[in-house]
Design an enzyme around this catalytic site. Structure first.
Site, short mmCIF file in Angstrom:
data_model
loop_
_atom_site.label_atom_id
_atom_site.label_comp_id
_atom_site.label_asym_id
_atom_site.label_seq_id
_atom_site.Cartn_x
_atom_site.Cartn_y
_atom_site.Cartn_z
N CYS A 1 0.79 -1.24 0.00
CA CYS A 1 0.00 0.00 0.00
C CYS A 1 0.82 1.29 0.00
O CYS A 1 0.48 2.23 -0.73
CB CYS A 1 -1.01 -0.02 1.14
N HIS B 1 -5.65 -1.28 -4.48
CA HIS B 1 -5.98 -0.11 -3.66
C HIS B 1 -6.77 0.89 -4.50
O HIS B 1 -6.44 1.15 -5.66
CB HIS B 1 -4.70 0.53 -3.12
N HIS C 1 -8.49 -0.89 0.66
CA HIS C 1 -7.56 -2.00 0.39
C HIS C 1 -8.40 -3.22 0.06
O HIS C 1 -9.40 -3.49 0.74
CB HIS C 1 -6.72 -2.34 1.63
N ASP D 1 -3.01 -7.83 -4.81
CA ASP D 1 -3.31 -6.63 -4.05
C ASP D 1 -4.01 -5.58 -4.91
O ASP D 1 -3.80 -5.52 -6.13
CB ASP D 1 -2.01 -6.04 -3.49
N ARG E 1 7.22 -11.12 5.19
CA ARG E 1 6.87 -10.94 6.61
C ARG E 1 7.57 -12.05 7.40
O ARG E 1 7.32 -13.23 7.16
CB ARG E 1 5.36 -11.00 6.80
N LYS F 1 -14.00 -3.34 8.09
CA LYS F 1 -13.64 -4.20 6.97
C LYS F 1 -14.66 -5.32 6.81
O LYS F 1 -15.41 -5.66 7.73
CB LYS F 1 -12.25 -4.79 7.15
N GLN G 1 0.69 -11.29 -3.15
CA GLN G 1 -0.69 -10.86 -2.94
C GLN G 1 -1.31 -10.42 -4.26
O GLN G 1 -0.64 -9.80 -5.09
CB GLN G 1 -0.75 -9.68 -1.97
#
Length: 542
Positions: free
Chosen positions: A227, A278, A406, A276, A256, A360, A274
């Site tokens: 992000c 945004h 997100h 991902d 991670r 969320k 991911q």
């Protein structure tokens, strides 16, 4: 398994001493989750058949001294705290691999099991065969999809060619989904100055899971999330209210540093990808954006067979420790609730389980084994737009703060792949299968026709191969089933003369004398539709 580990370790020690007796340099014995292993220092590798010669009972007076096992002049290091026990007589070698503990040494790792009775060994091998259908780690090894080499480090996966095919298919499907929602794909680098992570808050909130290092007197951090980088792209130019919503997507690699004891195959790794995304948008656009994301997420999950009661939707609300105003939280939460209600969807409320920056929606799916997995997520964020002072120019000329959403539909592609392997027990839908068709010529005389069939399939981008090894047809059919190949095409003299094939699908369904063109068209249609089941076999019956 715990009750057998002492016997396994004793069996590994015996195997190591048998190797030493033959002049091989066995250096260490340890335990895996389901077996023992013996490391042998060698310049070349070893075949399974060669290793099996040493898998036999040995008459040694074994003494354990600290981290060493000794017998006469023989000695090996022990890499386990388990106490060797029992009298193992029956062995089975499961796998051979190679790794390098140092740049100038090569170890051949022999993995196996040992039991005191033949019945125990048979029971274990039957259990292992069943476990191999439902454990993605065993399936991944059996299907040659991925590995976790010692040299790479714990929790860091290497995808083999067949595993990468599955990843690419998942990515390509998600690219189509993203494009249908108006996302623009971006690429962002893996390493940033830590000033970025300090602005985002990750340096303070997430530092224990980040890889941070200093180079040329500058502190840098490897990204745990995508992000902040997408925010930098947003900030690279002035944005107008007319530009919003702006949607960025990325198949971003993140790292991670999970605790070693938490690592579990592809389900819990240290480096993963991911799907991902945004979205930067105005507050009045939030509800419609969320509705689209919910609908698309359910569409994707249904494509893999997860729908109805096998999908659970959760709404997580404001926690006690949070940022943002009451008004912002109310607007964001109402947008999520209104979107769910307008789509007439049931959901569960998880009070105070939202992120500190916003509420969320999470999606849980139930697999074929009845287990629930959290996959997709849609999160509303006030935190990062505020921290990075994001702006857009509104219609009145004033600068305003956008809202950030997100979203990840697969979540982690690696984790999603693991769940699919276990859900389908290795028998993936044809569109995801690394090998979609295997051609079996009955005898060498029809090899030329088999090559023609192969060319026809490959020319329309169907992944196919020929298995013409010198084995019986029944053995080759069984191997194709064991390998998870969706379609087997058997060709003999009759098929070659009539330009046809005998097609076999999962469930031992067979149709003879199918015209080659009809067969290829049916399989291609199934792949293009991304069907879950073997629809091509039904079409060629007609």
């Amino acid at each position: 398994m715990e009750e057998y580990k002492g016997v396994w370790l004793k069996g590994g020690i015996i195997l190591a001493f048998n190797l030493l007796a033959d002049g091989k340099k066995a250096v260490a014995v340890g335990l895996g989750e389901r077996d023992f292993y013996v490391d042998v220092e060698m310049d070349s590798s070893m075949t399974l058949a060669e290793a099996k010669k040493y898998a036999k009972e040995g008459n040694y007076e074994i003494k354990i001294e600290g981290k060493k096992a000794k017998a006469g002049n023989y000695e090996v290091s022990l890499e386990s705290n388990v106490t060797p026990s029992g009298n193992p007589k029956y062995f089975e070698i499961l796998n051979i691999s190679v790794h390098h503990p140092t740049p100038d040494k090569q170890y051949v790792r022999i993995r196996g099991v040992a039991f005191e009775t033949e019945e125990q060994l048979k029971d274990y091998m039957n259990w292992l065969e069943k476990a191999s259908e439902t454990d993605h780690r065993i399936l991944g090894e059996k299907m040659d999809l991925f590995s976790f080499p010692e040299e790479a480090g714990p929790g860091l996966v290497l995808y083999h060619p067949k595993g990468q095919i599955i990843r690419n298919e998942l990515i390509e499907y998600m690219r189509e989904i993203n494009a249908s929602m108006g996302y623009q794909e971006v690429y962002t680098t893996h390493v940033y100055r830590t000033i970025l992570w300090k602005i985002s808050g990750h340096y303070e909130m997430y530092k224990d899971k980040m890889l941070i290092f200093t180079h040329d007197d500058e502190e840098l951090g490897i990204k745990p999330m995508n992000c902040p980088a997408h925010i930098l792209i947003y900030k690279s130019r002035t944005r107008s209210y007319k530009d919003l919503p702006i949607r960025f997507s990325e198949f971003g690699n993140v790292y991670r540093w999970e605790q070693k004891g938490e690592l579990y195959g592809l389900l819990r790794v240290r480096g993963f990808t991911q799907d991902d995304g945004h979205v930067f948008l105005r507050e009045d656009q939030l509800e419609n954006e969320v509705k689209m994301l919910i609908s698309k997420t359910l569409e994707v999950l249904a494509k893999f067979g997860f729908k109805g009661d096998d999908v659970r939707i959760n709404l997580s609300t404001r926690p006690d420790e949070s940022i943002g105003t009451d008004e912002q939280w109310e607007k964001a939460t109402n947008a999520l609730v209104n979107a769910l209600r307008s789509l007439n969807l049931k959901y569960q409320v998880k009070e105070k389980e939202g992120a500190f920056y916003g509420p969320k929606i999470d999606f849980d799916i139930r697999d074929s084994l009845g287990r629930w997995w959290q996959l997709s997520t849609i999160q509303v964020d006030f935190n990062l737009p505020e921290r990075f002072k994001l702006e857009y120019v509104d219609k009145d000329g004033n600068k305003k703060r956008p809202v950030m959403v997100h979203r990840a539909i697969y979540g982690s592609i690696d984790r999603f792949l693991a769940i699919l392997l276990e859900h389908f027990k290795g028998k993936l839908p044809t569109w995801l299968s690394p090998v979609q068709v295997r051609i079996l010529p009955i005898n060498p005389e029809v090899r030329e026709y088999a090559e023609k069939v192969l060319f026809k399939l490959v020319s329309v981008k169907i992944r196919a191969e020929i298995d013409s090894e010198e084995e019986t047809l029944s053995k080759r059919i069984k191997r194709a089933y064991d390998d998870g190949v969706p379609y087997i095409l058997i060709v003999g003299k009759k098929e070659a003369e009539s330009n046809s094939v005998t097609i076999r699908a999962r469930g031992n369904i067979e149709v003879k004398g199918v015209p080659l063109d009809k067969c290829v068209d049916a399989i291609l249609k199934e792949i293009q539709n991304r069907d879950l089941t073997n629809t091509a076999i039904e079409k060629v019956k007609q």
